[in-house]
Design an enzyme around this catalytic site. Structure first.
Site, short mmCIF file in Angstrom:
data_model
loop_
_atom_site.label_atom_id
_atom_site.label_comp_id
_atom_site.label_asym_id
_atom_site.label_seq_id
_atom_site.Cartn_x
_atom_site.Cartn_y
_atom_site.Cartn_z
N GLU A 70 38.64 29.47 29.62
CA GLU A 70 37.07 29.22 30.14
C GLU A 70 36.81 30.60 30.87
OE1 GLU A 70 34.98 27.36 28.97
OE2 GLU A 70 36.24 25.81 28.13
N CYS A 101 29.46 30.47 35.65
CA CYS A 101 29.97 31.27 34.65
C CYS A 101 28.95 31.29 33.53
CB CYS A 101 31.15 30.62 33.82
SG CYS A 101 31.04 28.96 33.95
N GLU A 158 36.31 22.73 26.64
CA GLU A 158 36.67 21.66 27.69
C GLU A 158 35.62 20.54 27.43
OE1 GLU A 158 37.09 23.42 31.73
OE2 GLU A 158 39.23 23.44 31.13
P1 NDP Z 1 39.42 35.52 38.70
O1 NDP Z 1 39.89 35.77 37.18
O2 NDP Z 1 39.54 36.49 39.91
O3 NDP Z 1 40.68 34.30 39.41
C1 NDP Z 1 40.76 32.91 38.36
C2 NDP Z 1 42.24 32.37 38.68
O4 NDP Z 1 43.36 33.19 38.44
C3 NDP Z 1 42.45 32.47 40.43
O5 NDP Z 1 43.19 31.12 40.54
C4 NDP Z 1 43.09 33.80 40.74
O6 NDP Z 1 43.97 33.50 41.87
C5 NDP Z 1 44.08 33.35 39.29
N1 NDP Z 1 44.71 34.83 39.18
C6 NDP Z 1 44.50 36.19 39.64
N2 NDP Z 1 45.21 36.94 39.00
C7 NDP Z 1 46.11 36.23 37.98
C8 NDP Z 1 47.20 36.68 37.32
N3 NDP Z 1 47.54 37.88 37.05
N4 NDP Z 1 47.78 35.79 36.53
C9 NDP Z 1 47.28 34.32 36.65
N5 NDP Z 1 46.55 33.98 37.63
C10 NDP Z 1 45.67 34.90 38.26
O7 NDP Z 1 37.97 34.69 38.49
P2 NDP Z 1 37.24 34.09 39.96
O8 NDP Z 1 38.26 33.13 40.82
O9 NDP Z 1 37.00 35.40 40.79
O10 NDP Z 1 36.08 33.33 39.36
C11 NDP Z 1 34.98 33.96 38.80
C12 NDP Z 1 35.21 34.07 37.24
O11 NDP Z 1 35.47 32.67 36.46
C13 NDP Z 1 33.88 34.69 36.66
O12 NDP Z 1 33.97 35.46 35.99
C14 NDP Z 1 33.33 33.34 36.01
O13 NDP Z 1 32.51 33.64 34.87
C15 NDP Z 1 34.69 32.62 35.38
N6 NDP Z 1 34.47 31.39 35.29
C16 NDP Z 1 34.25 30.57 33.93
C17 NDP Z 1 34.22 29.32 33.98
C18 NDP Z 1 34.21 28.75 32.50
O14 NDP Z 1 34.28 27.55 32.55
N7 NDP Z 1 33.96 29.66 31.42
C19 NDP Z 1 33.60 28.68 34.88
C20 NDP Z 1 33.99 28.94 36.31
C21 NDP Z 1 34.29 30.34 36.48
P3 NDP Z 1 43.20 34.08 43.25
O15 NDP Z 1 42.06 33.21 43.34
O16 NDP Z 1 44.26 33.86 44.26
O17 NDP Z 1 42.96 35.45 43.06
#
Ligand code: NDP
Length: 491
Positions: A253, A287, A465
């Site tokens: 997602e 998102c 989802e």
């Molecule tokens: P990120 O991609 O930065 O992080 C998402 C999750 O991945 C966090 O828990 C992060 O940990 C973790 N993460 C970071 N690096 C890695 C890695 N190398 N391997 C595995 N996990 C990792 O997204 P954001 O949290 O900044 O959220 C914003 C983004 O999410 C936007 O692009 C938004 O559009 C998208 N989004 C999509 C949705 C959907 O349903 N389509 C709904 C909500 C948001 P940590 O937080 O510790 O960095």
């Protein structure tokens, strides 16, 4: 003296109980609106992930042997507990994420409870098929759980994301290890406690905290059978790569830059409401937001006048105040990134109608507040119209005719969502059929009921989802051929 779980510790949750990290590490979680510390969060390292995988495997063995009806009853009990603790959970969400309390009870907590209730109801209906192969044979299929699901969440809808992932996964008989975003870790643990209280066997839903490295350990673990990820496209690519090494099932997602098309026959008040919901809800950190707003040139000026007036009346400030419309962005860095896009928009030649300024709120001087921004005179190739900003920045463009706007709306690598405002039913459905996006709203925006699939086209995601079809992404099909006659053999 050995370390203990105290009131200010946010523990891991493994095997049905709260625990300290074997890693010995922790990190600080703070309230984005005040900058004040909320908890010290236990940080999972490699050995913690191993421990969680062992617990989840054990949990899976018990849970997958229950009937769907029994599993569903647990999920529905959890939903009821969530509804009882709605405001407490909503306040946690507000403290973690900075979003306003005016939104969180319904958009976050009810939405999570709905998912558990919905999939609780469907759990007894996870089934295969009977396939007739004539008088002497038949086949049937079994729909079986995958095993351990690794789940990784974003920070904008932490509780909703945890529930949207756990509900279908658990309904189908899987176990889960959930890694919330490091910035919003609280309610994932609260959900674990509630599920245990509702009767979930130990080890079926586990929580590991940490940054990207913890997510990487989870997504690359060979004994994890599926990864379900919510986050940005760049991180999604890394997670996909990790999952590819052991050919795991995946749900992605991801982000978006969704178009919202407003035709000249639209109800203007509703169209403005739709555009505001599509851009300013949760500080624009959504998102599916419709951040590219295409307005028919004949109604552009009236639309902008009404939009400007209502946007300037929005209250930005203390997220816990029920009168607040927009709270704090998640971090100072993220606020800087969003403000940099505002600067870039001006530099690119867009016209800033209102907002886009950093705000200082009395009593919340360390918060990350800004005024909601509206740009007009935008062009499709501007960076503010192509890149996901993930903040309260709306880019408005004009259009003349239907084919033109559909082509422009589709000209993006994303495909999460879209919106169409018009009174013309035929046109609405004709346009919807041509738009390349996973979720489209006609005459509204950003509603996501539990029974409707949600997910992206193109680089916005893989899988869906919500809705019954989410169960397909948490199960696999076993085909069984049954011979009733003799075995034919030419040897
Ligand atoms: P990120 O991609 O930065 O992080 C998402 C999750 O991945 C966090 O828990 C992060 O940990 C973790 N993460 C970071 N690096 C890695 C890695 N190398 N391997 C595995 N996990 C990792 O997204 P954001 O949290 O900044 O959220 C914003 C983004 O999410 C936007 O692009 C938004 O559009 C998208 N989004 C999509 C949705 C959907 O349903 N389509 C709904 C909500 C948001 P940590 O937080 O510790 O960095």
């Amino acid at each position: 003296m050995s370390k203990k779980i105290t009131k200010t510790t946010l523990p891991l949750y493994i095997g049905g109980k709260a625990c300290l990290a074997i890693s010995g590490k922790s990190f600080r979680n703070e309230n984005p609106a005040t900058g004040r510390k909320l908890t010290d969060v236990e940080q999972a390292g490699r050995r913690d992930i191993e421990k969680a995988v062992v617990a989840a495997r054990k949990g899976f063995q018990t849970w997958s042997q229950l009937t769907g009806m029994e599993r569903g009853q647990v999920l529905k009990r959890a939903a009821a507990l969530i509804r009882e603790r709605r405001m407490e959970l909503a306040k946690n969400e507000v403290r973690d994420s900075g979003k306003p309390i005016a939104e969180a009870p319904e958009a976050d907590i009810d939405s999570g409870a709905d998912a558990l209730e919905y999939f609780g109801g469907l759990a007894a209906d996870v089934k295969g098929e009977h396939l007739d192969l004539g008088p002497e044979a038949f086949a049937y299929t079994r729909r079986e759980p995958l095993g351990i699901c690794g789940a990784i969440g974003a920070w904008n809808y932490p509780f909703q994301i945890a529930c949207w992932k756990a509900a279908p996964a658990l309904a189908a008989g899987n176990s889960m290890i959930f890694k919330p975003s490091e910035m919003t870790p609280t309610n994932a643990v609260k959900l674990a406690e509630i599920l245990t209280e509702a009767g979930l066997p130990n080890g079926v839903y586990n929580v590991v905290h940490g940054m990207g490295e913890t997510g990487h350990l989870l997504a690359s673990h060979p004994d994890v059978d599926k990864v379900t990820f919510t986050g940005s496209v760049p991180t999604g690519r890394k997670v996909l790569k990790d999952a590819a090494a052991t050919i795991k099932h995946v749900t992605m997602e991801l982000g978006g830059k969704s178009p919202l098309i407003i035709f000249d026959d639209s109800d203007l008040k509703n169209a403005v409401s739709g555009a505001m919901n599509a851009n300013f809800f949760t500080q624009g950190e959504v998102c599916s937001n419709g951040t590219r707003v295409y307005v028919h040139e004949d109604i552009h000026d009236d639309f902008i006048a009404a939009l400007k007036e209502r946007t300037e009346a929005m209250v930005v400030g203390d997220p816990m105040n029920p009168k607040t419309d927009m709270g704090s962005l998640i971090t100072p860095d993220h606020l800087d990134k969003v403000l940099e896009y505002v600067r870039l928009g001006i530099e690119e030649g867009a016209h800033l109608v209102t907002g886009g300024e950093k705000l200082t709120v009395k009593g919340f001087e360390k918060g990350n507040f800004m005024s909601p921004a509206i740009f007009t005179a935008c062009q499709d190739d501007m960076r503010i119209c192509r890149e996901e900003i993930f903040g309260p920045v709306m880019s408005v463009m004009t259009f003349k005719d239907e084919d033109e706007v559909v082509n422009r709306a589709n000209d993006t690598e994303f495909g999460l969502s879209a919106g169409v405002f018009t009174q013309d039913l035929t046109r609405a459905h004709r346009v919807v059929a041509k738009l390349r996006a996973g979720s489209i709203w006609i005459n509204n925006y950003n509603l996501t009921p539990a029974g409707v699939p949600f997910g992206g086209y193109k680089q916005s995601g893989i899988g869906r989802e919500n809705a019954a079809m989410a169960l397909e992404h948490f199960t696999q099909v076993k085909s069984v051929y049954v011979e009733l006659g003799d075995v034919e053999c030419s040897y």
